[in-house]
Design an enzyme around this catalytic site. Sequence first.
Site, short mmCIF file in Angstrom:
data_model
loop_
_atom_site.label_atom_id
_atom_site.label_comp_id
_atom_site.label_asym_id
_atom_site.label_seq_id
_atom_site.Cartn_x
_atom_site.Cartn_y
_atom_site.Cartn_z
CD GLU A 1 43.89 56.15 -27.23
OE1 GLU A 1 44.94 56.84 -27.30
OE2 GLU A 1 43.84 54.99 -27.65
CB CYS B 1 46.38 64.06 -25.80
SG CYS B 1 45.78 63.36 -27.36
#
Length: 484
Positions: free
Chosen positions: A255, A289
């Site tokens: 991720e 993110c």
Amino acid sequence: MGARRQIRPCDTARLGPFAQLTITTVTNNPRRETPMTTSTQTGADLAGEIARIFALQQENQWAVKASSAEVRKAKLAKLKSAVEEHADAIVAAVLEDTRKPEQEIRITEVLNITANIQRNIDNLDAWMTPTEVATSMNPNDRAQIIYEARGVCLILGPWNFPLGLTLGPVAAAVAAGNCCMVKLTDLCPATARVAASIIRAAFDENEVALFEGDVSVATALLDLPFSHIFFTGSTRVGKIVMAAAAKHLASVTLELGGKSPVIIDEGADIAKIAADLANAKQFNGGQACICPDYVFVRQDKQAELVEGFRENVAKNLYGEDGKIRKEGIAQIVNEANFNRVKTMFDDAVAQGATVAVGGVLEAEDLTIHPTMLTGVTPQMKILQDEIFAPVLPVMTYDTLDQVLGYIEARDKPLALYVYSNNEETVEQVLARTSSGGVTVNGVFSHYLENNLPFGGVNQSGIGSYHGYFGFKAFSHERAVYRHQ
């Protein structure tokens, strides 16, 4: 810590899908003035303990793999109880490590975790049920897909949501019947200590174990032949993790991140967009993110967007005296990252960018005021590297082809946001771009919807998780054919 208002689960329900974006204030905790310290334990210090626990988990993995749904749900319930019992300690630790607003901590680092664990408990029976497949060779035979545990897994957590993005994968790994070894970032040592207490309260070490220490501890763990590695962090470190996994042919879930664009089509609601962007860049100090990283807007709407962003930032974060309420926004994680962002900011200004909103960077306590830059150009560093701070560059465009061509020529981002009332425009954006996920006429919602997979593509990540997709990430889909 000072007095605080406890947030109950019903509070987040009232806040709706943008609960994480609408937190603006309400704590009288003193803000931390100094950068975080890191743990001093090293990989060499813990080498023997790491080897011992890995051996225990390798031996125990087959018993854990064979465990029933009821046994796994009991483990998850114990984890959930441990998180709830440590809720105040979690808030104190994350506050010490990051200076996040307290409500933000309670939502992202407590309530989201417990909700995620409960989701695994509620659905595990269905997820574990083998999938029947119609046979093509002989209709009297039987074919199934059985979801089996991968084995012993390594979970490496990030600093921006140190507990939420670590215990979420832990819950998925446990639901899938794995053993796992866990390492939080060394940038959040107080949170790592609380996480260690939670793990010890919920699990035997031959099932789940957590290691504290500096980056060399993570390096030592990566030398081991894990069955699966789950990493959340930067693309740069993701490449290191993937190289380490390749030595043992371990599968990976990475991720990562990237520069997530926002496309504003003509006719879109600029007032709503400005509010969304101000909230998004305030959330965790822009250190998420999937945070919007740059914006495309029509030239004739840029001034309206700038003014709307300014008004929302002022409403969210500034008092009548014009001073920022620092308890309402997280600081930049450390001095190195502050300096990295300042270098990008200074470079943009030096090359002609205009500071349209904000532009105040306070090195003494690592605070960056929400900032909007206009007049940015592709050669500026701020449009080349992920920002990870409350700074938002704005570019103008004439045609959608210009926007899509720009995005197509760059790495695939983790998120893409498009605001448009024209379905044909939305479909054109979807057809000509690639990203981990997309939210139309909003931000973050593709992440918040747990019935959707969350993950990146190529440079922004490999694999996905959340809900059922987390269970699948930690499972091997085993083909079984039964002759009758």
